[in-house]
Design an enzyme around this catalytic site. Structure first.
Site, short mmCIF file in Angstrom:
data_model
loop_
_atom_site.label_atom_id
_atom_site.label_comp_id
_atom_site.label_asym_id
_atom_site.label_seq_id
_atom_site.Cartn_x
_atom_site.Cartn_y
_atom_site.Cartn_z
N CYS A 36 0.81 -1.22 0.00
CA CYS A 36 0.00 0.00 0.00
C CYS A 36 0.85 1.27 0.00
O CYS A 36 0.52 2.26 -0.67
CB CYS A 36 -0.97 0.00 1.17
N HIS B 67 -2.28 0.90 7.13
CA HIS B 67 -2.54 1.01 5.70
C HIS B 67 -2.18 2.41 5.20
O HIS B 67 -2.46 3.40 5.89
CB HIS B 67 -4.02 0.72 5.44
N ASN C 256 -7.79 4.81 -2.80
CA ASN C 256 -7.29 3.57 -2.21
C ASN C 256 -6.64 2.71 -3.29
O ASN C 256 -6.64 3.07 -4.47
CB ASN C 256 -8.45 2.82 -1.53
#
Length: 363
Positions: A144, A305, A325
């Site tokens: 991520c 994250h 995202n």
């Protein structure tokens, strides 16, 4: 597990009806191209899916009644338990001990530009400006931070080159070649660990004053393998429209600071994604499982994250951060989430704010 599957199926049948439950699961399988190893696995996934489906229905009743500000939907991870989903999607940010102080990097050019622009506007959206690249999917790799860093760099290239097609860089290049890269500061060393995570600024530091590969020449493969590969070169895919000159990196800042930085470009930050993120479908997410960094100083040490903040606004009376995202465009609102703004919800803004600076051309 057998008893759990039976009880879940009975509950789903009571809520939905047996035929509807069967149809919903089959539609899910067809839509997302699910292939299970055997009938036992299929039945297990069916029971988990139906449990998540019933949870979605009950939650969305609250949304329709105005009791919550966001709704849930079905996505490719709806046949996973929360633990399985967490293992697949989270853990891409290395943990640090509570109380750890990290060194800031403040760039005068960034602060001067922000000061000249004056107070931030009421709403801001880099997506509407055409300066945000397409949503991608990190898959089962804890990459991520690589995706948030790459997304920030892609936007930086688009803005600096005034070219909306200047993005689409290779995450795999950063994962493979940036693996083991270390940023040293007064507080310690921050390293890139491939699919085991990193901090976004480490990847920005790796490509500072250097070249980037384009996606077509170095495509992403870690989503299915779950690991990085050996670093390789492909001169045919070197990006030549812009390059990273530096980056601003702030730790333990706040939402007002993030609002100001967004006037310069999209900002990589870290959050604590909780169960509500798994089935998020739209609206302004305020999840009771999430901490609020404005009132809980330990919230920043629970982040798991990395994401890219690309704007902010208001919907239905709720202020929100617009966040890109890396779980595919089929998740959330076409790959984006509106996260509640005003309390450091889920740790947003308070953990880290990383912003690259760029110049036109080839280094």
């Amino acid at each position: 597990m057998r008893l759990l599957a039976v009880s879940v199926c009975l509950l789903a049948a009571a809520v939905l009806g047996t035929q509807v439950a069967d149809n919903q699961f089959q539609d899910f399988v067809n839509k997302f191209g699910k292939n299970y190893a055997n009938e036992k696995e299929a039945q297990l996934r069916r029971s988990i899916f139906l449990s998540n489906y019933v949870k979605m229905i009950e939650h969305n009743k609250k949304y329709d009644a105005g009791e919550v500000s966001w709704w849930m939907t079905i996505n490719e991870d709806s046949d996973l338990t929360q633990d399985e989903w967490s293992e697949k999607r989270l853990g891409g940010v290395p943990s640090v001990a509570p109380g750890t102080k990290m060194e800031d990097v403040i760039l005068p050019e960034v602060m001067d530009k922000i000061a000249k622009q004056g107070p931030p506007p009421k709403e801001w959206n880099w997506v509407s400006a055409g300066k945000v690249s397409a949503v991608k999917n990190q898959g089962q790799c804890g990459s991520c931070a690589c995706f948030s860093a790459t997304g920030a760099i892609e936007s930086c290239f688009m803005i600096s080159a005034n070219d909306n097609a200047a993005g689409d860089l290779s995450e795999q290049h950063l994962l493979d070649c940036g693996f083991g890269h270390v940023v040293n500061d007064a507080s310690g060393s921050w390293q890139a660990y491939g699919c085991d995570g990193a901090w976004p600024n480490v990847y920005m530091d790796y490509v500072k004053g250097a070249w980037n590969h384009e996606e077509f020449s170095y495509p992403y493969t870690s989503g299915s393998s779950g690991t990085h590969g050996a670093c390789r070169s492909d001169d045919g895919g070197v990006h030549s429209k812009a390059y990273v000159t530096g980056y601003q990196n702030q730790w333990g800042a706040n939402e007002a600071n993030l609002e100001a930085l967004l006037q310069y470009g999209p900002v990589a930050t870290n959050i604590k994604a909780t169960g509500g993120w798994q089935g998020y479908g739209g609206g302004v997410l305020y999840d009771g499982e999430c901490c609020n960094a404005a009132s809980d100083p330990n919230c920043v040490y629970a982040v798991n994250h990395s994401v890219l903040v690309v704007g902010y606004g208001n919907e239905g009376g709720y202020d929100y951060w617009l966040i890109k995202n890396s779980w595919s465009s089929g998740w959330g609102e076409s790959g984006y989430i509106k996260l509640y703004k005003g309390t450091g919800h889920c740790g947003v803004a308070y953990s880290q704010q990383a912003l690259p600076t760029c110049a036109v051309g080839y280094p």
